[in-house]
Scaffold this motif. Sequence first.
Motif, short mmCIF file in Angstrom:
data_model
loop_
_atom_site.label_atom_id
_atom_site.label_comp_id
_atom_site.label_asym_id
_atom_site.label_seq_id
_atom_site.Cartn_x
_atom_site.Cartn_y
_atom_site.Cartn_z
N SER A 19 4.17 5.75 10.10
CA SER A 19 4.40 4.67 9.33
C SER A 19 3.25 4.08 8.86
CB SER A 19 5.29 3.37 10.31
OG SER A 19 5.29 2.13 9.42
N ASP A 20 3.08 4.11 7.44
CA ASP A 20 1.79 3.42 6.74
C ASP A 20 1.85 2.22 7.17
OD1 ASP A 20 1.40 5.83 5.42
OD2 ASP A 20 2.28 5.55 3.66
N ARG A 21 3.02 1.26 7.19
CA ARG A 21 2.64 -0.23 7.24
C ARG A 21 2.49 -0.64 8.77
NH1 ARG A 21 8.23 -2.36 4.62
NH2 ARG A 21 8.73 -0.28 5.41
N ALA A 22 3.31 0.20 9.84
CA ALA A 22 2.91 -0.23 11.15
C ALA A 22 1.47 0.28 11.59
CB ALA A 22 3.76 0.54 12.06
N ALA A 24 -1.27 0.00 9.69
CA ALA A 24 -1.82 -0.87 8.93
C ALA A 24 -1.70 -2.13 9.53
CB ALA A 24 -1.73 -1.02 7.37
N GLY A 25 -0.95 -2.50 10.42
CA GLY A 25 -0.68 -3.82 11.10
C GLY A 25 0.14 -4.72 10.35
N GLN A 26 0.95 -4.15 9.23
CA GLN A 26 1.89 -4.87 8.48
C GLN A 26 3.00 -5.64 9.16
OE1 GLN A 26 2.01 -2.82 4.92
NE2 GLN A 26 0.09 -3.41 4.13
N TYR A 27 3.53 -4.74 10.09
CA TYR A 27 4.59 -5.04 11.08
C TYR A 27 4.60 -4.29 12.36
CZ TYR A 27 7.43 -0.87 9.82
OH TYR A 27 7.71 0.36 9.66
N ASP A 28 5.18 -4.81 13.33
CA ASP A 28 5.05 -4.08 14.65
C ASP A 28 6.14 -2.81 14.68
OD1 ASP A 28 3.22 -6.03 15.76
OD2 ASP A 28 5.21 -7.22 16.52
N ASP A 29 5.59 -1.93 15.28
CA ASP A 29 6.47 -0.59 15.64
C ASP A 29 7.66 -1.28 16.53
OD1 ASP A 29 7.45 1.91 15.92
OD2 ASP A 29 5.80 2.56 17.36
#
Length: 168
Positions: A19-22, A24-29
Motif C-alpha cells: 500500500s502506497d498510502r499505508a 507513507a503513513g497516510q493511514y494505518d494498515d
Amino acid sequence: MTDAADAPPAPRAVVVTASDRAAAGQYDDVSGPLLVDGLRALGMEVADAVVVPDGMPVERALRRAVADGAALVVTTGGTGLASRDMTPEATLAVVDRVVPGIAEALRADAVRRGVPAGVLSRGVAGVAGRTLVVNVAGSTGAARDALEVLAGVLPHALSQLAGGDHPA
C-alpha cells in the motif's frame, strides 16, 4: 507423553502489506494486522506485518521472506485493476511454480459470500523454494475470509513443502 520442548517449531509466516498510502503513513494498515492475528491463531509464528509501497518493493519483501526461510508469505493489497496494483506481477517474478487452486478458491469464496467484485482480484499463489506465497485482496473482509479458506489447506500444503508426504 510429549513435552512442549519436543514439539516441532511453529511454521514461520510473513505478512506483507502492499500500500502506497499505508507505507507513507497516510493511514494505518488494518488488513495486515488482521492476517497476522489470524495466522497466529492458526498456530504460526508471525511478526508484525511488513508494510511496503506497491510495485517493486513488494518483490523485494517477498524475496527477503523467502531467503529468510519463511514457510508462508501472505500479501494483502495490490491485487486490483489500478495501475499501481502490481502484487501479482511481483509474486510471479518470485515463485517457481503457481498454485492456481488457492487463488481460484479465494475468488470463488468471495462470490459465494456475495462480493461479486471478488472476481476482479488478480491475486495469485505459488511456491518459491519451500515457501508458499499467497496474494489476498487489501480489504479487511478479504483478509478475514481468506483466513477461513487458508485454514483448511495450510497444514497440508506446508507439510508437503517441508518434505512431508501426502496423507493416506
